[in-house]
Design a protein around this motif. Sequence first.
Motif, PDB file in Angstrom:
ATOM      1  N   PHE A  55     -47.956  45.871  33.584  1.00 19.17           N
ATOM      2  CA  PHE A  55     -46.880  46.853  33.383  1.00 19.17           C
ATOM      3  C   PHE A  55     -46.452  46.945  31.921  1.00 19.17           C
ATOM      4  O   PHE A  55     -46.089  48.029  31.439  1.00 19.17           O
ATOM      5  N   GLN A  56     -46.511  45.834  31.195  1.00 23.91           N
ATOM      6  CA  GLN A  56     -45.946  45.760  29.848  1.00 23.91           C
ATOM      7  C   GLN A  56     -46.522  46.785  28.867  1.00 23.91           C
ATOM      8  O   GLN A  56     -45.756  47.480  28.181  1.00 23.91           O
ATOM      9  N   PRO A  57     -47.864  46.936  28.759  1.00 28.12           N
ATOM     10  CA  PRO A  57     -48.361  47.938  27.796  1.00 28.12           C
ATOM     11  C   PRO A  57     -47.989  49.370  28.182  1.00 28.12           C
ATOM     12  O   PRO A  57     -47.741  50.205  27.300  1.00 28.12           O
ATOM     13  N   PHE A  58     -47.926  49.676  29.481  1.00 32.47           N
ATOM     14  CA  PHE A  58     -47.500  51.006  29.912  1.00 32.47           C
ATOM     15  C   PHE A  58     -46.022  51.224  29.578  1.00 32.47           C
ATOM     16  O   PHE A  58     -45.606  52.328  29.213  1.00 32.47           O
ATOM     17  N   TYR A  59     -45.256  50.163  29.711  1.00 33.54           N
ATOM     18  CA  TYR A  59     -43.830  50.212  29.348  1.00 33.54           C
ATOM     19  C   TYR A  59     -43.676  50.547  27.867  1.00 33.54           C
ATOM     20  O   TYR A  59     -42.887  51.422  27.493  1.00 33.54           O
ATOM     21  N   VAL A 109     -50.375  54.647  38.202  1.00 38.48           N
ATOM     22  CA  VAL A 109     -50.721  54.680  39.627  1.00 38.48           C
ATOM     23  C   VAL A 109     -52.233  54.741  39.812  1.00 38.48           C
ATOM     24  O   VAL A 109     -52.806  54.062  40.680  1.00 38.48           O
ATOM     25  N   LEU A 110     -52.922  55.525  38.973  1.00 40.08           N
ATOM     26  CA  LEU A 110     -54.380  55.655  39.077  1.00 40.08           C
ATOM     27  C   LEU A 110     -55.098  54.346  38.750  1.00 40.08           C
ATOM     28  O   LEU A 110     -56.141  54.031  39.329  1.00 40.08           O
ATOM     29  N   PHE A 111     -54.526  53.572  37.810  1.00 42.02           N
ATOM     30  CA  PHE A 111     -55.148  52.311  37.398  1.00 42.02           C
ATOM     31  C   PHE A 111     -54.774  51.132  38.302  1.00 42.02           C
ATOM     32  O   PHE A 111     -55.377  50.063  38.210  1.00 42.02           O
ATOM     33  N   ALA A 112     -53.785  51.307  39.166  1.00 41.52           N
ATOM     34  CA  ALA A 112     -53.257  50.188  39.955  1.00 41.52           C
ATOM     35  C   ALA A 112     -54.318  49.515  40.814  1.00 41.52           C
ATOM     36  O   ALA A 112     -54.488  48.286  40.772  1.00 41.52           O
ATOM     37  N   GLN A 113     -55.040  50.295  41.595  1.00 38.09           N
ATOM     38  CA  GLN A 113     -56.024  49.699  42.511  1.00 38.09           C
ATOM     39  C   GLN A 113     -57.199  49.043  41.776  1.00 38.09           C
ATOM     40  O   GLN A 113     -57.564  47.904  42.107  1.00 38.09           O
ATOM     41  N   PHE A 115     -57.206  47.682  38.879  1.00 33.58           N
ATOM     42  CA  PHE A 115     -56.722  46.446  38.257  1.00 33.58           C
ATOM     43  C   PHE A 115     -56.558  45.339  39.303  1.00 33.58           C
ATOM     44  O   PHE A 115     -56.937  44.194  39.068  1.00 33.58           O
ATOM     45  N   GLY A 116     -55.970  45.679  40.465  1.00 29.80           N
ATOM     46  CA  GLY A 116     -55.787  44.688  41.525  1.00 29.80           C
ATOM     47  C   GLY A 116     -57.106  44.090  41.960  1.00 29.80           C
ATOM     48  O   GLY A 116     -57.225  42.871  42.144  1.00 29.80           O
ATOM     49  N   GLN A 117     -58.133  44.920  42.072  1.00 31.13           N
ATOM     50  CA  GLN A 117     -59.454  44.435  42.482  1.00 31.13           C
ATOM     51  C   GLN A 117     -60.108  43.605  41.387  1.00 31.13           C
ATOM     52  O   GLN A 117     -60.811  42.632  41.664  1.00 31.13           O
ATOM     53  N   PHE A 118     -59.857  43.985  40.123  1.00 29.56           N
ATOM     54  CA  PHE A 118     -60.436  43.238  39.009  1.00 29.56           C
ATOM     55  C   PHE A 118     -59.878  41.812  38.942  1.00 29.56           C
ATOM     56  O   PHE A 118     -60.620  40.863  38.701  1.00 29.56           O
ATOM     57  N   LYS A 119     -58.575  41.674  39.157  1.00 26.98           N
ATOM     58  CA  LYS A 119     -57.947  40.352  39.039  1.00 26.98           C
ATOM     59  C   LYS A 119     -58.225  39.451  40.234  1.00 26.98           C
ATOM     60  O   LYS A 119     -58.139  38.224  40.124  1.00 26.98           O
ATOM     61  N   ALA A 120     -58.536  40.025  41.383  1.00 24.39           N
ATOM     62  CA  ALA A 120     -58.779  39.185  42.565  1.00 24.39           C
ATOM     63  C   ALA A 120     -59.951  39.754  43.374  1.00 24.39           C
ATOM     64  O   ALA A 120     -59.784  40.198  44.518  1.00 24.39           O
ATOM     65  N   PRO A 121     -61.176  39.740  42.807  1.00 25.89           N
ATOM     66  CA  PRO A 121     -62.319  40.339  43.501  1.00 25.89           C
ATOM     67  C   PRO A 121     -62.690  39.618  44.792  1.00 25.89           C
ATOM     68  O   PRO A 121     -63.235  40.227  45.709  1.00 25.89           O
ATOM     69  N   LEU A 126     -54.648  39.156  47.839  1.00 31.81           N
ATOM     70  CA  LEU A 126     -54.005  39.128  46.525  1.00 31.81           C
ATOM     71  C   LEU A 126     -54.208  40.459  45.795  1.00 31.81           C
ATOM     72  O   LEU A 126     -53.297  40.970  45.147  1.00 31.81           O
ATOM     73  N   ALA A 127     -55.401  41.039  45.904  1.00 32.77           N
ATOM     74  CA  ALA A 127     -55.694  42.326  45.265  1.00 32.77           C
ATOM     75  C   ALA A 127     -54.791  43.431  45.819  1.00 32.77           C
ATOM     76  O   ALA A 127     -54.235  44.240  45.065  1.00 32.77           O
ATOM     77  N   GLN A 128     -54.623  43.463  47.143  1.00 29.02           N
ATOM     78  CA  GLN A 128     -53.770  44.478  47.774  1.00 29.02           C
ATOM     79  C   GLN A 128     -52.311  44.305  47.370  1.00 29.02           C
ATOM     80  O   GLN A 128     -51.605  45.293  47.115  1.00 29.02           O
ATOM     81  N   ALA A 129     -51.862  43.055  47.322  1.00 28.11           N
ATOM     82  CA  ALA A 129     -50.465  42.792  46.948  1.00 28.11           C
ATOM     83  C   ALA A 129     -50.193  43.207  45.504  1.00 28.11           C
ATOM     84  O   ALA A 129     -49.146  43.789  45.194  1.00 28.11           O
ATOM     85  N   THR A 130     -51.142  42.908  44.607  1.00 25.58           N
ATOM     86  CA  THR A 130     -50.989  43.293  43.196  1.00 25.58           C
ATOM     87  C   THR A 130     -50.948  44.811  43.051  1.00 25.58           C
ATOM     88  O   THR A 130     -50.116  45.364  42.326  1.00 25.58           O
ATOM     89  N   THR A 131     -51.844  45.495  43.764  1.00 26.83           N
ATOM     90  CA  THR A 131     -51.874  46.963  43.731  1.00 26.83           C
ATOM     91  C   THR A 131     -50.566  47.554  44.252  1.00 26.83           C
ATOM     92  O   THR A 131     -49.992  48.473  43.653  1.00 26.83           O
ATOM     93  N   LEU A 132     -50.061  47.005  45.377  1.00 28.08           N
ATOM     94  CA  LEU A 132     -48.800  47.475  45.948  1.00 28.08           C
ATOM     95  C   LEU A 132     -47.648  47.289  44.966  1.00 28.08           C
ATOM     96  O   LEU A 132     -46.793  48.174  44.809  1.00 28.08           O
ATOM     97  N   ALA A 133     -47.619  46.151  44.287  1.00 25.71           N
ATOM     98  CA  ALA A 133     -46.566  45.874  43.304  1.00 25.71           C
ATOM     99  C   ALA A 133     -46.573  46.921  42.198  1.00 25.71           C
ATOM    100  O   ALA A 133     -45.520  47.422  41.775  1.00 25.71           O
ATOM    101  N   LEU A 134     -47.763  47.287  41.729  1.00 30.45           N
ATOM    102  CA  LEU A 134     -47.871  48.267  40.648  1.00 30.45           C
ATOM    103  C   LEU A 134     -47.408  49.652  41.107  1.00 30.45           C
ATOM    104  O   LEU A 134     -46.752  50.378  40.357  1.00 30.45           O
TER     105      LEU A 134
END
Length: 536
Positions: A55-59, A109-113, A115-121, A126-134
């Motif tokens: 989130f930080q760089p988008f912020y 929103v487009l990058f959320a999914q 990124f979630g898959q990249f961090k927890a392949p 964990l990937a779904q939870a990260t995507t939902l958070a974003l």
Amino acid sequence: MNKINKNQSFVSVALISTIGLFLTRIISVAYLIPFAAMVFNTNANYVNSYAYTMFQPFYELSLAGLPLAIARLISIYNVNGQYKTANEVLKIAQRLMLVLGLVLMVLFVLFAQPFGQFKAPDNPELAQATTLALYIMAPALVLIPILSGMRGYLQGFKTVIGVSISQVVERLAYVIILLSTLYITLNFFKIESGKAIAYAFIALPIATIITIFTLYPFYAKTRREHKILMETSLDQIGSDKKFISRQLILTALPFVISGLAATLYSQITLFTFEKIRIFAGATELLAKSEYTVINQWSDKLVSIPLTFSLAISVAIISFVTSAYESQDMRQTRKYVKKSYRMIFFTTLSAVLIMVTLSVPLITFFYNLDNVTTQFIAAVLRVDGFRGMAFALETISVSVLLAFGEKKKALIYSAIGPVVKLILNFPLVYFFGVYGDIFATMLGLLMIVYLSTRDILKLVDLKPYFIYNAIGKTIICSIPGFFLTLACNSLIMQFVPAVFEGRLLALIYLVLLGVINLAIIWLMSKKINFWHLVFRG
């Protein structure tokens, strides 16, 4: 200086900003006590770290440096009595920020999914939870620029009380909503911890809306006073809107690059640290745990001393800009000296206290097992000096930007992350967590050296006052430093229970903290350093 707050001094603005930011930092760290109790060592930790780092760089991009550009340009136009042009600066900036926020929310929103898959392949949960958070955090990218634009406007008029109050309200609202949502989802709906923290991130947009309403009365009051000043404006027809837009973008660009560069350090850690540690032979679980330590548990505590640099930078943007644009070099030199003296006296002293009290700090805030506490405390002792380097970088780049040295600020801000990227692999490979901290510190210190060198040339100052500030700060802090080390040794030997429970740890922290502050105050008065730092 503008007429709305002509009696505000550099020190008073810095102190008011410090109080507000310090309270927000305390709230940010204090919330980790219930947070750790609910979700420590679960997926929620990873979701929290990954989502915020993403989130930080988008912020930073959503702000685009415009709040600080607003503050700087309004300060300049107010000095010259061009109140109508200052008004146009605000109106154009607000439109730019709204459009940019909407575009970035869509991209986020487009990058959320992906990124979630990249961090927890290998961990779909964990990937779904990260995507939902974003997804849930995304609306804040439209709301935060609105809030930050109002703050930039008030800072341009040196009206910081409302800004400080809004910062405290924002953090308090965020923490209350997040913890309440997390508790309800975990205990009543029995949702898995990763998804529970994702839902709890609804606190971010809601807290921002609450803060906008809190800040609005201060904003409206300044707007009314600004309109009165516009009647005496020296630019009766105002300036060309295209020219102001160009000015805004050119002024904002160094701020946004500087802000993005600051986030790149954590981005480099996010994308490389775990892989390097696993390549060096660490298990995946150990690598993830170490990442959480430096990115969350230690970083939250390190952020407390950084309060001082952020507060001083608020004063720098308005006061140094006004003095420099007025070609008042005597006053400019005074503010530059005061900036460096204040940052060393406040931040270095705070870091030294934090280093010596690292174990009771970890015990009070996190209350973990002894092995984990000792490890995080060991990391914190080194990480505290990374915080000092960040503080110096913030101040030196802020002064450079206040002088209008946009090109140099851009180049120097980019050099730091490059140094970090180059050094991160060898240092993390050989030194683990500490290597990542060292790589960041070296990148930051390179920026500090280059920026400070140019600042001293611009205002024709010798570096003696910097060496003097460092030396006097150490003189003031050393007695308390060694006293605390001696007390720690005695406690560990005879009453180790003090470092094993929250209540006793808190009592010890307060007692030794007050003693350290009293010693620093007495020593600074004795050597006449207090007067140099805080007068005027």
